[in-house]
Design a protein around this motif. Sequence first.
Motif, PDB file in Angstrom:
ATOM      1  N   ARG A 141      -7.530  -2.248   1.247  1.00 31.39           N
ATOM      2  CA  ARG A 141      -6.860  -3.098   1.350  1.00 31.39           C
ATOM      3  C   ARG A 141      -5.408  -2.140   1.682  1.00 31.39           C
ATOM      4  O   ARG A 141      -5.622  -1.207   1.319  1.00 31.39           O
ATOM      5  N   GLY A 142      -4.211  -2.698   2.482  1.00 30.21           N
ATOM      6  CA  GLY A 142      -2.966  -1.901   2.809  1.00 30.21           C
ATOM      7  C   GLY A 142      -2.415  -0.545   1.286  1.00 30.21           C
ATOM      8  O   GLY A 142      -2.604   0.014   1.532  1.00 30.21           O
ATOM      9  N   PRO A 143      -2.482  -1.573  -0.034  1.00 31.97           N
ATOM     10  CA  PRO A 143      -2.156  -1.130  -1.005  1.00 31.97           C
ATOM     11  C   PRO A 143      -2.414   0.197  -1.508  1.00 31.97           C
ATOM     12  O   PRO A 143      -1.940   1.643  -1.796  1.00 31.97           O
ATOM     13  N   ARG A 144      -4.010   0.282  -1.192  1.00 32.42           N
ATOM     14  CA  ARG A 144      -4.495   1.342  -2.109  1.00 32.42           C
ATOM     15  C   ARG A 144      -4.634   2.710  -0.940  1.00 32.42           C
ATOM     16  O   ARG A 144      -4.109   3.820  -1.064  1.00 32.42           O
ATOM     17  N   LYS A 145      -4.633   2.375   0.310  1.00 26.39           N
ATOM     18  CA  LYS A 145      -4.855   3.172   1.707  1.00 26.39           C
ATOM     19  C   LYS A 145      -2.812   4.139   1.298  1.00 26.39           C
ATOM     20  O   LYS A 145      -2.798   4.653   1.347  1.00 26.39           O
ATOM     21  N   ASN A 146      -1.761   3.190   1.117  1.00 28.23           N
ATOM     22  CA  ASN A 146      -0.602   3.658   0.889  1.00 28.23           C
ATOM     23  C   ASN A 146      -0.816   5.037   0.240  1.00 28.23           C
ATOM     24  O   ASN A 146       0.094   5.452  -0.003  1.00 28.23           O
ATOM     25  N   ALA A 147      -1.043   4.286  -1.221  1.00 28.94           N
ATOM     26  CA  ALA A 147      -1.279   5.092  -2.786  1.00 28.94           C
ATOM     27  C   ALA A 147      -1.891   6.387  -2.368  1.00 28.94           C
ATOM     28  O   ALA A 147      -1.675   7.258  -3.289  1.00 28.94           O
ATOM     29  N   LEU A 148      -3.118   6.309  -1.288  1.00 30.02           N
ATOM     30  CA  LEU A 148      -3.943   8.021  -1.410  1.00 30.02           C
ATOM     31  C   LEU A 148      -3.174   8.292  -0.287  1.00 30.02           C
ATOM     32  O   LEU A 148      -2.195   9.594  -0.799  1.00 30.02           O
ATOM     33  N   ILE A 149      -2.213   7.839   0.744  1.00 34.69           N
ATOM     34  CA  ILE A 149      -1.114   9.385   1.002  1.00 34.69           C
ATOM     35  C   ILE A 149      -0.008   9.583   1.032  1.00 34.69           C
ATOM     36  O   ILE A 149       0.472  10.714   0.673  1.00 34.69           O
ATOM     37  N   LYS A 150       0.692   8.582  -0.254  1.00 37.36           N
ATOM     38  CA  LYS A 150       1.241   9.053  -1.055  1.00 37.36           C
ATOM     39  C   LYS A 150       0.628  10.154  -1.872  1.00 37.36           C
ATOM     40  O   LYS A 150       1.477  10.945  -2.289  1.00 37.36           O
ATOM     41  N   GLN A 151      -0.335   9.814  -1.777  1.00 34.42           N
ATOM     42  CA  GLN A 151      -0.619  10.839  -3.005  1.00 34.42           C
ATOM     43  C   GLN A 151      -1.105  12.037  -2.322  1.00 34.42           C
ATOM     44  O   GLN A 151      -0.510  13.271  -3.007  1.00 34.42           O
ATOM     45  N   PHE A 152      -1.961  12.427  -0.966  1.00 32.40           N
ATOM     46  CA  PHE A 152      -1.835  13.406  -0.274  1.00 32.40           C
ATOM     47  C   PHE A 152      -0.371  14.152  -0.818  1.00 32.40           C
ATOM     48  O   PHE A 152      -0.869  15.827  -0.241  1.00 32.40           O
ATOM     49  N   LEU A 153       0.132  13.773  -0.225  1.00 28.41           N
ATOM     50  CA  LEU A 153       2.218  13.857  -0.078  1.00 28.41           C
ATOM     51  C   LEU A 153       2.718  14.516  -1.515  1.00 28.41           C
ATOM     52  O   LEU A 153       3.427  15.587  -0.931  1.00 28.41           O
ATOM     53  N   LYS A 154       1.995  14.074  -2.068  1.00 32.27           N
ATOM     54  CA  LYS A 154       2.718  14.521  -3.277  1.00 32.27           C
ATOM     55  C   LYS A 154       1.919  15.782  -4.232  1.00 32.27           C
ATOM     56  O   LYS A 154       2.746  16.831  -4.635  1.00 32.27           O
ATOM     57  N   ASP A 155       0.316  15.618  -3.869  1.00 26.52           N
ATOM     58  CA  ASP A 155      -0.092  16.289  -4.831  1.00 26.52           C
ATOM     59  C   ASP A 155      -0.537  17.838  -4.442  1.00 26.52           C
ATOM     60  O   ASP A 155      -1.229  18.338  -4.900  1.00 26.52           O
ATOM     61  N   VAL A 156      -0.481  17.216  -3.168  1.00 31.02           N
ATOM     62  CA  VAL A 156      -1.481  18.529  -1.819  1.00 31.02           C
ATOM     63  C   VAL A 156      -1.265  19.844  -2.343  1.00 31.02           C
ATOM     64  O   VAL A 156       0.074  20.157  -1.650  1.00 31.02           O
TER      65      VAL A 156
END
Length: 278
Positions: free
Chosen positions: A153-168
């Motif tokens: 669902r949306g919240p898990r997608k959003n969390a991964l996108i945030k992690q991509f931007l923050k942690d890569v």
Amino acid sequence: MAERALAAEVPADANAHCPGTSSETAGKSEACAGCPNQEICATAPKGPDPDLIAIEQRMRNIKHKILVLSGKGGVGKSTFSAQLAFALAARSKEVGLLDIDICGPSIPKMLGLEGEEIHQSNAGWSPVYVEDNLGVMSIGFMLQNPDDAVIWRGPRKNALIKQFLKDVDWGVIDYLVVDAPPGTSDEHISIAQFLKASNVDGAIIVTTPQEVSIIDVRKEINFCKKVQAACGSSRSSIAHSPLPVAHGLLPVTLCPLRITHCLMPIAYCLLPIVCCLL
């Protein structure tokens, strides 16, 4: 509802005139009376999201950020994203290619990177490099089997996108090309919100010449207007139909970038183009 969510973090089942979950009056204003989220909003921590600060700091190392969008699936958007990244890398630019299509990642397959894995260091997640100056990040590197369905669902997608931007850890690079899924849904709202303070240079919208695709492109353009992203358009077609670019929707420019003739051909694309600095 998407427009409301862009203005503030508004739950899908919120009351009219919801102040947003990050507002100091969340769960306390008159508009919150009877809302199913009232108690959660009233007790949730307020203030700036510390992850957004971390994203902004990470994005400072990236000179230009370009979104590649489409209203319809299957129009060659990921192909364009991959070839654009290769073309920029061929000009000796340091390039990152971020695939945020959570449910249908195709970049690893297109670049021959299936089976690669993400490695982590003290600096963050390391991209998978297809060239010395071209790094790639995708959820496809996190799947045990490329045929596995990502049912999120949306919240898990959003969390991964945030992690991509923050942690890569891209390092200091010239371009970050973001390959988004078709439509104007969770992933698009998230990337617009998370990069709001990082000055996205603009968006390229890819389409086929069929009217059924153009209809959805108009929606994508409206989305870009709402998130204040400058747009350029590419008309692509598997049939190589000799139709004009952009169908008069927008000029093929992307300020402060301009679309010009490219060093490499774009698969299925009528005009080989690439964004390059003037």
